[in-house]
Design an enzyme around this catalytic site. Structure first.
Site, PDB file in Angstrom:
ATOM      1  N   TYR A   1      -4.781 -15.054   5.638  1.00 20.37           N
ATOM      2  CA  TYR A   1      -4.769 -15.764   6.909  1.00 20.37           C
ATOM      3  C   TYR A   1      -3.411 -16.387   7.225  1.00 20.37           C
ATOM      4  CZ  TYR A   1      -9.616 -14.719   7.646  1.00 20.37           C
ATOM      5  OH  TYR A   1     -10.783 -14.041   7.878  1.00 20.37           O
ATOM      6  N   HIS A   2      -2.422 -15.534   7.351  1.00 20.97           N
ATOM      7  CA  HIS A   2      -1.106 -15.877   7.899  1.00 20.97           C
ATOM      8  C   HIS A   2      -0.796 -14.672   8.777  1.00 20.97           C
ATOM      9  CE1 HIS A   2       3.105 -17.478   7.798  1.00 20.97           C
ATOM     10  NE2 HIS A   2       3.312 -16.233   8.223  1.00 20.97           N
TER      11      HIS A   2
ATOM     12  N   HIS B   1      -5.494  -6.568  11.538  1.00 22.57           N
ATOM     13  CA  HIS B   1      -6.842  -6.457  10.998  1.00 22.57           C
ATOM     14  C   HIS B   1      -7.667  -7.665  11.416  1.00 22.57           C
ATOM     15  CE1 HIS B   1      -6.022  -3.596   7.371  1.00 22.57           C
ATOM     16  NE2 HIS B   1      -6.355  -2.937   8.450  1.00 22.57           N
TER      17      HIS B   1
ATOM     18  N   PRO C   1      -8.749 -10.345   8.611  1.00 27.14           N
ATOM     19  CA  PRO C   1      -7.715  -9.969   7.637  1.00 27.14           C
ATOM     20  C   PRO C   1      -8.109 -10.458   6.242  1.00 27.14           C
ATOM     21  CG  PRO C   1      -7.065 -11.972   8.771  1.00 27.14           C
ATOM     22  CD  PRO C   1      -8.415 -11.595   9.331  1.00 27.14           C
TER      23      PRO C   1
ATOM     24  N   HIS D   1       0.077 -11.465  10.495  1.00 28.02           N
ATOM     25  CA  HIS D   1       0.930 -10.337  10.104  1.00 28.02           C
ATOM     26  C   HIS D   1       0.462  -9.090  10.828  1.00 28.02           C
ATOM     27  CE1 HIS D   1      -2.454 -10.488   7.304  1.00 28.02           C
ATOM     28  NE2 HIS D   1      -2.428  -9.171   7.367  1.00 28.02           N
TER      29      HIS D   1
ATOM     30  N   LYS E   1       0.819  -1.223   0.000  1.00 29.80           N
ATOM     31  CA  LYS E   1       0.000   0.000   0.000  1.00 29.80           C
ATOM     32  C   LYS E   1       0.851   1.272   0.000  1.00 29.80           C
ATOM     33  CE  LYS E   1      -3.922  -1.924   2.519  1.00 29.80           C
ATOM     34  NZ  LYS E   1      -3.920  -2.663   3.791  1.00 29.80           N
TER      35      LYS E   1
END
Ligand code: M7G
Length: 331
Positions: free
Chosen positions: A244-245, A238, A241, A247, A175
């Site tokens: 789904y790992h 988040h 998220p 972070h 981002k």
């Protein structure tokens, strides 16, 4: 990138946000779905050699009144220090990407532990596939984006593998344009793969998270020449998220955030997660009700969350929305 953009055939606008100055477009590249996102970049105030005003090349006055003057302007730009925009391309894009980037109606959902087990957990199991997480694997193990990595910690082992459960990598998030520190946006990816999201966190993960939080707050300011300090980083996860790992998002506190990225109902501060784990029982976040914002395009909405929200509102005694009256009926 140049080649992808020149082959892009525009189909429709997915979303356009005047506040974040982001537009997302859907189209095709070689007959396969593609999403192009354009985001106007922020001013680079760190570059002392060129004040933002001296970058103004041409103006056309809109109006002037007393001491107030306003105009549109053309800015001098260069690709290294003053790019006009950041471009992201996802190609080939999956239907999940298209639904995520498309403007949609939003709803507030209360995900109880029961709702998680019944509706969300089976869906998460489908999501955590190697294909969907390939970009994470590439960064952790295949040297992808290697030259951009800000910090890599194997937690005592020579390389990732056994014993590197505490290891993690910090690098610029997709981002961020990497230019304006005001908009600094990093992502920390952990090596361990037994934690998919906030829901998998248990009290025994607390020390690990404290360590991660402290390492991030120590190394990130050092990597950016102390242009920003440990208490100027917004560190959060988040829920839910997109990937789904586990972070962690690391963002300059001045950054108002892209879209709903740091809004309540999406972002949870890592400090608050650590605090909650000290108060929750053995099941940790599995025991909590998590309330968040979800778009109607999200697969979970049709796979059970919509019905659950309707039932919750009824149970809470919230009156149903009255039927919409047309103008004549209401007057
Ligand atoms: P998330 O909370 O799972 O999803 O965060 P969301 O914020 O996109 O909804 C994943 C984070 O990883 C996001 O901030 C993404 O911008 C970032 N990200 C995603 N991909 C595919 C990449 C990538 O390939 N490289 C880098 N550096 N960041 C990525």
């Amino acid at each position: 990138m140049d080649s992808l953009l020149s082959r892009f055939e525009f189909v429709r606008v997915l979303d356009s946000n005047p506040q974040t100055k982001v537009v997302s477009l859907y189209g095709h590249v070689d007959d396969q779905p593609a999403i192009v996102t354009l985001e106007k970049t922020h001013f680079n105030t760190e570059d002392a050699s060129c004040s933002c005003v001296s970058a103004v090349q041409e103006t056309r006055e809109i109006a002037a009144n007393d001491i107030y003057h306003w105009a549109v302007a053309l800015l001098k730009q260069d690709i290294l220090h003053h790019p006009a925009a950041k471009v992201n391309v996802i190609w080939p894009a999956t239907p999940v990407h298209v639904r995520k980037y498309e403007q949609q109606a939003l709803h507030l959902v209360r995900e109880t532990p029961e709702l998680y087990q019944r509706v969300v957990a089976p869906w998460v199991a489908e999501q955590a596939t190697p294909a969907r997480l390939r970009w994470v694997h590439n960064i952790l193990y295949e040297g992808a984006e290697q030259e951009r990595v800000v910090y890599r910690d194997f937690a005592g082992s020579a390389a990732p593998g056994a014993g590197s459960d505490d290891g993690f990598v910090v690098l610029p998030d997709m981002k961020w344009d990497g230019v304006s520190l005001d908009a600094l946006y990093l992502v920390a990816l952990v090596y361990r793969d037994d934690v998919r999201s906030l829901r998998d966190l248990r009290p025994h993960h607390r020390d690990w998270l404290i360590g991660l939080n402290n390492r991030i707050r120590a190394v990130v300011p050092a990597c950016y020449n102390y242009a920003l300090h440990a208490d100027e980083l917004r560190i959060f996860v988040h829920y839910p998220p997109s990937y789904y790992h586990f972070h962690i998002h690391v963002v300059n506190i001045r950054h108002p955030g892209l879209g709903d990225g740091i809004a309540a109902g999406r972002a949870v501060l890592l400090e608050d997660v650590i605090e909650s784990l000290g108060l929750l029982g053995e099941g940790g976040y599995l025991e909590r009700t998590l309330t968040y914002v979800i778009g109607e395009n999200h697969e979970l909405w049709s796979r059970g969350l919509q019905d659950a929200v309707a039932r919750q509102l009824e149970k809470d005694g919230i009156p149903k929305r009255p039927p919409v009256l047309n103008r004549e009926e209401s007057s």
